[in-house]
Design an enzyme around this catalytic site. Structure first.
Site, mmCIF file in Angstrom:
data_model
loop_
_atom_site.group_PDB
_atom_site.id
_atom_site.type_symbol
_atom_site.label_atom_id
_atom_site.label_comp_id
_atom_site.label_asym_id
_atom_site.label_seq_id
_atom_site.Cartn_x
_atom_site.Cartn_y
_atom_site.Cartn_z
ATOM 1 N N LYS A 116 1.377 3.991 -7.034
ATOM 2 C CA LYS A 116 2.791 4.163 -7.398
ATOM 3 C C LYS A 116 3.529 2.830 -7.289
ATOM 4 O O LYS A 116 3.053 1.899 -6.622
ATOM 5 C CB LYS A 116 3.436 5.190 -6.462
ATOM 6 N N ARG B 287 10.197 16.765 3.532
ATOM 7 C CA ARG B 287 10.608 15.850 2.459
ATOM 8 C C ARG B 287 10.125 16.395 1.119
ATOM 9 O O ARG B 287 10.046 15.686 0.167
ATOM 10 C CB ARG B 287 9.984 14.469 2.743
ATOM 11 N N TYR C 113 25.214 -22.493 -0.096
ATOM 12 C CA TYR C 113 26.572 -21.945 -0.098
ATOM 13 C C TYR C 113 27.206 -21.904 1.293
ATOM 14 O O TYR C 113 26.569 -21.472 2.262
ATOM 15 C CB TYR C 113 26.542 -20.515 -0.644
ATOM 16 N N MET D 181 20.341 -16.432 -5.372
ATOM 17 C CA MET D 181 19.684 -15.472 -6.251
ATOM 18 C C MET D 181 18.377 -16.024 -6.827
ATOM 19 O O MET D 181 17.395 -15.290 -6.989
ATOM 20 C CB MET D 181 20.623 -15.089 -7.401
HETATM 21 C C1 LIG Z 1 3.003 6.677 -0.817
HETATM 22 C C2 LIG Z 1 2.243 7.912 -0.537
HETATM 23 C C3 LIG Z 1 0.939 7.852 0.008
HETATM 24 C C4 LIG Z 1 0.306 6.568 0.486
HETATM 25 O O1 LIG Z 1 0.620 6.389 1.854
HETATM 26 P P1 LIG Z 1 0.098 5.079 2.610
HETATM 27 O O2 LIG Z 1 0.640 5.249 3.988
HETATM 28 O O3 LIG Z 1 0.718 3.934 1.867
HETATM 29 O O4 LIG Z 1 -1.376 5.103 2.534
HETATM 30 C C5 LIG Z 1 0.222 9.021 0.137
HETATM 31 N N1 LIG Z 1 0.758 10.196 -0.232
HETATM 32 C C6 LIG Z 1 2.004 10.301 -0.741
HETATM 33 C C7 LIG Z 1 2.541 11.625 -1.122
HETATM 34 C C8 LIG Z 1 2.787 9.170 -0.907
HETATM 35 O O5 LIG Z 1 4.028 9.268 -1.388
#
Ligand SMILES: *Cc1c(COP(=O)(O)O)cnc(C)c1O
Length: 370
Positions: free
Chosen positions: A42, A133, A260, A308
């Site tokens: 992801k 969650r 700055y 930036m």
């Molecule tokens: C991001 C995520 C993971 C990966 O978790 P890590 O701690 O980075 O290995 C696994 N399952 C779900 C649902 C996630 O959102």
């Protein structure tokens, strides 16, 4: 020794895919036999490049891919990746694009949306075992699993997986882990009693995969560990290094300010170098005063406000030249900071450092043999 500081252009993130492969192997070696790896790619593989990381992970034995969003799954399919993909956040309007992708379902209403989309077939039912969650409320689980079993018997869908997510995966001794595991096993029993027979059962993320003894599970979802984010002291390698070049060098006098508002005033004459990266590129602005980068094998501190597009480092009396390579972070093996160091300086976790790298930084891929 190979020159590991080479930089094409102003800056680039160089990703060593053999480190990704080595990290997958490190994890696989430690899993209960028969447990498969879902590579979590992801957020563009935590900024590393989803397609390239997915290919490397599959090459090293991962059998599943996981992403948060629909467009991320489509990107992997468009690149020709054929492994099963699980997506866990999507809008109902996107479902029709997700033929050939497994989708997560937490409620009867979501289940109905999938049933109304004939092209989507494979579902992973998610149970909330304590993270709160997402996932099905335990009170609604029986209804969800029974409804799913009804539609499965009609041939409309296949419940391919049952899953949940840990709240304390990186704290092996937290009592929540055992509690979640117990709730998960109960949920699994209820699902089977409803007539479901899922082929993949998964609960653990990277840290949980190595510490939670969960014989009911046959798949682990590995994100952080792929990227060398080490939460448990096993031997992982961060595949990414962020490199740049000195853009300009000047000499300033004692009492002169840098950047700055002159938040930093040089206490003595010194040489300062301009580095062409800033907070738009993911260099956290609040790290000045703590952060340093590696130039000529020496750690040079960032001085004054990070802008930036650029920041300034203090080279002392080292006569730097424009064009000299700069390592912002890497695996630490040459004395450079790591993303974990940057995370500490910024008061965050390495995940956010990697994901924060901006679109102006090209990714370049290499395969060293490890
Ligand atoms: C991001 C995520 C993971 C990966 O978790 P890590 O701690 O980075 O290995 C696994 N399952 C779900 C649902 C996630 O959102």
């Amino acid at each position: 020794m190979k020159l590991r500081t080479r930089c094409l252009g102003l800056a680039e993130a160089v990703v060593d895919l053999s480190a990704v492969e080595a990290n997958v192997r490190q994890i696989r070696q430690r899993l209960r036999p028969g447990t498969e790896v879902l590579a979590v790619v992801k957020a563009d593989a935590f900024g590393h490049g989803a397609v390239q990381v997915a290919r490397a992970a599959i090459g090293a034995g991962a059998t599943w891919l996981g992403v948060a969003r629909a467009d991320e799954a489509l990107q992997l399919r468009a690149a020709g990746l054929t492994a099963p993909i699980l997506v866990w956040l999507y809008d109902a309007s996107e479902l029709m694009l997700l033929a050939d992708v497994d989708v997560s379902v937490s409620t009867v209403a979501e289940l109905q949306q999938v049933i109304d989309t004939p092209s989507v077939h494979n579902i992973h039912l998610k149970l909330d075992t304590g993270l709160h969650r997402g996932g099905s409320n335990p009170e609604q689980w029986i209804e969800l699993t029974r409804t799913a079993a009804y539609y499965e018997a009609l041939g409309a869908i296949k419940i391919r997986g049952i899953w949940s997510h840990l709240s304390h995966g990186d704290e092996p001794n937290a009592p929540q882990n055992q509690k979640q595991l117990e709730l998960f096993r109960t949920g699994l029993t209820l699902a089977r009693r409803a007539g479901l027979n899922p082929s993949v059962i998964h609960l653990a993320n990277s840290a949980g995969a190595l510490t939670l003894d969960a014989p009911d599970c046959n798949l682990v979802r590995i994100g952080a560990a792929l990227y060398g984010i080490d939460e448990l002291g096993i031997e992982l390698t961060p595949p990414m290094r962020l490199v740049s070049k000195v853009a300009q060098v000047r000499r300033i006098r004692a009492g002169e300010g840098i950047s700055y508002s002159h938040d930093y005033v040089a206490p003595h004459d010194t040489t300062v170098a301009l580095i062409p990266l800033g907070y738009a590129d993911g260099i956290p602005r609040n790290t000045t005063g703590q952060a340093s980068v590696l130039i000529r094998g020496v750690r040079m501190p960032i001085r004054g406000r990070i802008a930036m597009d650029q920041f300034v480092v203090d080279a002392g009396d080292i006569p730097l030249e424009p064009g000299e390579p700069v390592t912002i972070f890497g695996d630490g093996s040459q004395g450079e900071p790591t993303a974990a160091d940057w995370a500490e300086w910024a008061g965050t976790i390495p995940h956010e450092i990697y994901c924060g790298l901006g679109p102006r930084i090209p990714r370049r891929y290499e395969e060293t043999t490890r």
